[in-house]
Each structure stands twice: as structure tokens, then as C-alpha cells.
Design a protein around this motif. Structure first.
Motif, PDB file in Angstrom:
ATOM      1  N   TYR A 253       2.308   1.743  -3.395  1.00 29.08           N
ATOM      2  CA  TYR A 253       1.273   2.242  -4.300  1.00 29.08           C
ATOM      3  C   TYR A 253       1.138   3.765  -4.185  1.00 29.08           C
ATOM      4  N   TYR A 254       1.072   4.278  -2.966  1.00 28.92           N
ATOM      5  CA  TYR A 254       0.939   5.722  -2.798  1.00 28.92           C
ATOM      6  C   TYR A 254       2.187   6.465  -3.257  1.00 28.92           C
TER       7      TYR A 254
ATOM      8  N   TYR B 298       0.135   9.861   5.118  1.00 25.73           N
ATOM      9  CA  TYR B 298       0.825  10.004   3.835  1.00 25.73           C
ATOM     10  C   TYR B 298      -0.128  10.047   2.641  1.00 25.73           C
ATOM     11  N   PRO B 299      -1.136   9.174   2.561  1.00 19.63           N
ATOM     12  CA  PRO B 299      -2.087   9.294   1.437  1.00 19.63           C
ATOM     13  C   PRO B 299      -2.858  10.613   1.440  1.00 19.63           C
TER      14      PRO B 299
ATOM     15  N   THR C 100      -3.313  -3.802  -4.935  1.00 16.62           N
ATOM     16  CA  THR C 100      -2.277  -3.032  -5.623  1.00 16.62           C
ATOM     17  C   THR C 100      -1.505  -3.848  -6.648  1.00 16.62           C
TER      18      THR C 100
ATOM     19  N   GLN D  99       0.824  -1.202   0.000  1.00 18.99           N
ATOM     20  CA  GLN D  99       0.000   0.000   0.000  1.00 18.99           C
ATOM     21  C   GLN D  99       0.860   1.254   0.000  1.00 18.99           C
TER      22      GLN D  99
ATOM     23  N   ILE E 171      -0.454  12.703  -0.368  1.00 15.68           N
ATOM     24  CA  ILE E 171      -0.339  12.259  -1.765  1.00 15.68           C
ATOM     25  C   ILE E 171      -1.567  12.741  -2.530  1.00 15.68           C
TER      26      ILE E 171
END
Length: 190
Positions: A15-16, A134-135, A181, A12, A138
Motif C-alpha cells: 500500500y505504501y 518507510y511510511p 488495504t 501494508q 512516503i
């Protein structure tokens, strides 16, 4: 179960990281420093903050507080990055610290207590905290890049108007067990 959790969480975060990179790749260098207003953050500033947070949180995760004495969080919001290359070094330094730390963790580590500003978290809770943080940033990077790119934007997910054909392709395939993902990380840019 916990081994599956660690593998899933690493995918994950990767992915981000990829989403942020694909958004930034769509912009000319100078647009990485664009701000909507004096109170908003440029993509470069967001990257600087993410990197500072990652280095602080993930350096010596199991033995020191996640808010390091050497971190200057307020400075992270002063845009002094001058080039795409400098920005990408900061980006990669933060992500490398995070991902290397996660890859070294064991199942037994997940219930250990770590501290962020003297507030105790299990390692799993600390990971989940950052998976929310974090996402969030992002998403800001993607949103700013999309605003700047306008009609030139290349979708990072299912492009508008393609949901039916995307779903038809998915439902035509046999059911399988995989991480969400797996295909996204392998999908070529469109």
C-alpha cells in the motif's frame, strides 16, 4: 496469528509503495528533483535513501547485520539520480528486496533475533521498525508532490468534501472481515 501478521504486513508495505508511486506519477520528471531548500530533500533523494535502506536491511536478513558494510548512507542524500527511469529502478530494486524477503519468511522466523548496527531485534520488531520508517518517508514524498502539484493534485485517499458520501457508501454495505488495504490497492486512480 503470525501467518496473518505476515500477510497483513506485506499488504501494508505494498500500500505504501503504491501511495509513493501514485504521488510521483502526478509530477513532471524535472519536479522529482526539486528541493524546497538546500537542507531539504528532493523526492529523488528520498527514493535513493529508501532504496539504500531497504537493500541494506532486507538483503540476507536472517544472517547478516541490517546495516551492511557496503552501504554508504551519507551518499544516499547526495542527489545523483538523473532521470525518472533511473529513479524508478532504484525504487523498484529496494521494494523488490523488501517484499521478496517478507514473502520468504515463515511464522517461525518472526521470533528469531536479527541485528541492526549490533542492536538485536526479533524479526517482527525489525519489520515494525521499518513499517514506521518507510511510511514516514512516503509521507514526505506525498507532501512534496502535493505542494508541487497545487490545484492539480489528485487525492490519494478520500478527497476533501467527500467524507460523508464515502462513509455513507461504506455503512450501506454489510459488515465484512478484510484488510484495510484490500479496496485501496484495487481502487482506480481518480
Amino acid at each position: 496469528m503470525d501467518k496473518d501478521y505476515l500477510e497483513s504486513i506485506i499488504k501494508q508495505f505494498e500500500y505504501y509503495k503504491l501511495l509513493g508511486e501514485r504521488a510521483m506519477e502526478q509530477l513532471p520528471d524535472e519536479k522529482l528533483f526539486w528541493q524546497y531548500s538546500e537542507e531539504s530533500n528532493s523526492i529523488a533523494t528520498i527514493v535513493k535513501h529508501l532504496s539504500g535502506n531497504m537493500l541494506s536491511r532486507w538483503t540476507d536478513l536472517l544472517s547478516t547485520d541490517g546495516e551492511k558494510e557496503w552501504r554508504n548512507r551519507d551518499d544516499e542524500f547526495e542527489n545523483d539520480i538523473r532521470s525518472r527511469d533511473e529513479l524508478m529502478v532504484k525504487w523498484n530494486d529496494g521494494w523488490q528486496c523488501l517484499l521478496n524477503t517478507l514473502k520468504q519468511l515463515t511464522e517461525d522466523d518472526l521470533q528469531k533475533i536479527v541485528y541492526i548496527r549490533n542492536q538485536g531485534h526479533t524479526v517482527m520488531e525489525a519489520i515494525n521498525r521499518q513499517l514506521a520508517h518507510y511510511p514516514y518517508h512516503i509521507g514526505q514524498i506525498v507532501y512534496v508532490a502535493k505542494m508541487i502539484s497545487g490545484n492539480n493534485w489528485k487525492s490519494l485517499s478520500i478527497p476533501k468534501g467527500n467524507s460523508q458520501s464515502f462513509n455513507a457508501e461504506k455503512f450501506a454495505a454489510p459488515k465484512s472481515r478484510q484488510h484495510f488495504t484490500d479496496e485501496l490497492l484495487k481502487r482506480p486512480e481518480k
